[in-house]
Design an enzyme around this catalytic site. Structure first.
Site, PDB file in Angstrom:
ATOM      1  N   GLU A 166       0.884  -1.182   0.000  1.00 41.67           N
ATOM      2  CA  GLU A 166       0.000   0.000   0.000  1.00 41.67           C
ATOM      3  C   GLU A 166       0.907   1.212   0.000  1.00 41.67           C
ATOM      4  O   GLU A 166       1.814   1.328   0.823  1.00 41.67           O
ATOM      5  CB  GLU A 166      -0.916  -0.027   1.224  1.00 41.67           C
ATOM      6  CG  GLU A 166      -2.017   1.022   1.197  1.00 41.67           C
ATOM      7  CD  GLU A 166      -1.631   2.274   1.948  1.00 41.67           C
ATOM      8  OE1 GLU A 166      -1.465   3.319   1.279  1.00 41.67           O
ATOM      9  OE2 GLU A 166      -1.489   2.220   3.177  1.00 41.67           O
TER      10      GLU A 166
ATOM     11  N   CYS B   7      -2.071   7.934   4.841  1.00 41.06           N
ATOM     12  CA  CYS B   7      -2.260   7.583   3.437  1.00 41.06           C
ATOM     13  C   CYS B   7      -3.658   7.977   2.967  1.00 41.06           C
ATOM     14  O   CYS B   7      -3.876   8.234   1.790  1.00 41.06           O
ATOM     15  CB  CYS B   7      -2.058   6.084   3.247  1.00 41.06           C
ATOM     16  SG  CYS B   7      -0.471   5.471   3.818  1.00 41.06           S
TER      17      CYS B   7
END
Length: 542
Positions: free
Chosen positions: A293, A327
């Site tokens: 990720e 994120c």
């Protein structure tokens, strides 16, 4: 033992408030003072033994008090990473043959240790080392990490119980084997929970791991490694090496027994890892699993029917919690003119200007500092670029000060060009851009916003018009792996909103769900025939 065990049913860990007058607030404040008053040797742990590295020193500091050194780590050398890889290989046979109940017990005990006696320690270390407030540390290093450990054990049990159908006279079984080799876990600075999940998820499934935390998260990682060992983790199952990772690239990435990579971090680093694996693909004993990720350019799209106050709070919390270093943090909002010019602009601006960033030990602050000098310099460079940009107007913020810590003011920018870098580049800081559109252009804006950025991690839609919600949700189907309706695009909870995105945001293997755990097994199908045939001829031959 002859028994089919059932693991305890996992439940999400309750979040403590740390409000004035609570016992948890007083306890955490005492622990903060204790942790800040010592300087630790942040050593590696290889095969269960603490080892002081021989590479260059790395000072781990408080980002909001950059002169305050919390501890000293050392850059891992090639030989030290080689030792960690060898330890993982040596432990592999015994660990993969350890009954699941015994493996599970290690991580369930670690969850209880974090929930109880080590909660303040891990939260305090995260606050000081990563400049998180009490609230942000609590939802991260306590609750989310506890949830990962408990639920991943439950997901593992569910995977093991997934068995094929058998016909009469045959027993079909599925053996969910660990991968063929060791797993390399490379973890980021911004979430202690991710730092804990990436090495432990493969280990729960019977794999052994080489773990390299970010140097700027090493303070909390040090305590997490201690907790895992106290929970009964056998030597060599998870081996922690320190530093920036050059030796990891030199040694672990090229080792023939590399079986998988579990990564969270920058897109550039992830692409380097993937390319290195590709360049060395003929030298591996098996094809390495790559799970990663890498970030996002996360959005809110507001419809004219959105509720203004709810939208304003989502914008401010989504963009500025933890200094925008998630994120999933909001960095671009598309706003109808009727709402923005009808009073919402003043509400958002007022809230943003009320935010205070400072020492996280002062519980009155909303946030702390960005993580280090590199992040700080990146944000300052952006402010320099847009200062004379006629397509962007800084409404508040746009300044930074590193005299004491790496402080960047919460920044709100109104931009007139939806293709501006403000809507495509990930900054990973408290920088929020707004594009104002004519109310009648809602559908055009949705289509443009869906594809303008290379990422597809999180996004949100605010509306009360159900037709608009239905249409936009379909149009934005591939714009975000985590999609929110009338909520900020941050704050995913394990087993409630499994987390991950596609396109430039990663492999979307959904941390916080069984879909991540299943990547760490290599299934074997077994067929047992109770009464095998005794004649080679088939009936049609009669």
């Amino acid at each position: 033992m002859d028994a089919l065990f059932t693991v305890p049913t996992p439940e999400n860990e309750p979040v403590k408030s740390y409000a004035p007058g609570t016992a948890e607030r007083e306890s955490l404040q005492k622990k903060l003072a204790e942790l800040a008053g010592t300087q630790l040797e942040l050593d590696m742990n290889i095969s269960g033994e603490w080892r002081t590295g021989t590479g260059a020193e790395i000072k781990v500091v408080q980002p909001h008090k950059r002169a305050h050194v919390l501890g000293v780590a050392r850059e891992a050398t090639d030989s030290e990473v080689a030792d960690a890889v060898a330890a993982a290989k040596a432990a592999r046979r015994d660990w993969q043959r350890t009954p699941f109940a015994d493996r599970a017990a290690v991580f369930l005990r670690a969850a209880e240790l974090i929930a109880g006696p080590y909660r303040d320690t891990l939260n305090g270390a995260t606050m000081l080392g990563q400049s998180k407030t009490a609230a942000q540390a609590e939802i991260d290093s306590a609750c989310e990490l506890i949830d990962f450990l408990r639920f991943n054990v439950g997901f593992a049990e569910g995977i093991y119980r997934m068995q094929p159908q058998s016909s009469r006279g045959v027993w079909n079984r599925m053996d969910h084997r660990p991968l063929d080799g060791f797993v390399l876990a490379i973890t980021p600075f911004n979430f202690t929970a991710i730092s804990g999940n990436l090495p432990t998820a493969p280990a729960i499934m019977g794999n052994t791991v080489v773990w390299k935390p970010s140097p700027t998260q090493q303070f909390a990682a040090h305590f997490l490694m201690r907790i895992l060992l106290e929970a009964g983790l056998p030597p060599g199952v998870i081996n922690m090496v320190t530093g920036y990772g050059e030796a990891v690239s030199n040694v672990a990435l090229r080792d023939p027994d590399l079986a998988g990579i579990h990564f969270t971090g920058s897109t550039k680093t992830f692409q380097h890892l993937w390319k290195t694996v590709g360049d060395n693909i003929t030298g591996y004993h098996a094809y390495p699993r790559i799970v990663g990720e890498t970030g996002g350019k996360d959005f809110i799209i507001a419809h004219p029917s959105a509720q203004p106050q709810q939208l304003a709070v989502a914008m401010v919390r989504g963009a500025y919690e933890y200094q925008g270093q998630k994120c999933s943090a909001l960095s671009r909002t598309y706003m109808p003119a009727s709402l923005w010019r009808g009073g919402l602009k003043d509400i958002v601006l007022g809230m943003t200007e009320e935010l205070t960033y400072g020492d996280v030990a002062d519980f009155s602050n909303f946030g702390g500092a960005v993580i280090d000098d590199r992040a700080f310099a990146k944000h300052v460079a952006l402010f320099d670029r847009i200062r004379s940009d006629d397509k962007a107007t800084v409404l508040t913020g746009g300044s930074a000060d590193d005299s004491e810590g790496y402080f960047v003011k919460p920044t709100l920018i109104e931009a007139t060009d939806p293709t501006h870098e403000l809507f495509t580049e990930e900054y990973f800081g408290p920088i929020h851009a707004v594009y104002v559109y004519d109310d009648g252009d809602f559908e055009t804006v949705v289509k443009q916003a869906s594809d303008i950025a290379p990422y597809a991690l999180t996004g949100a839609l605010f509306a009360t018009d159900r037709r608009a919600i239905a249409w936009a949700s379909e149009e934005l189907r591939y714009a975000a792996g985590n999609y929110y309706i009338n909520d900020k695009p941050t704050g995913a909870v394990v087993n409630q909103q499994p987390f991950g995105g596609s396109k430039g945001s990663g492999t979307n293997d959904k941390a916080g769900s069984w879909q991540n755990l299943v990547r760490w097994v290599s299934p074997r199908s077994i067929k047992e025939n109770f009464v095998p045939p005794t004649d080679y001829r088939y009936p049609h031959q009669g």
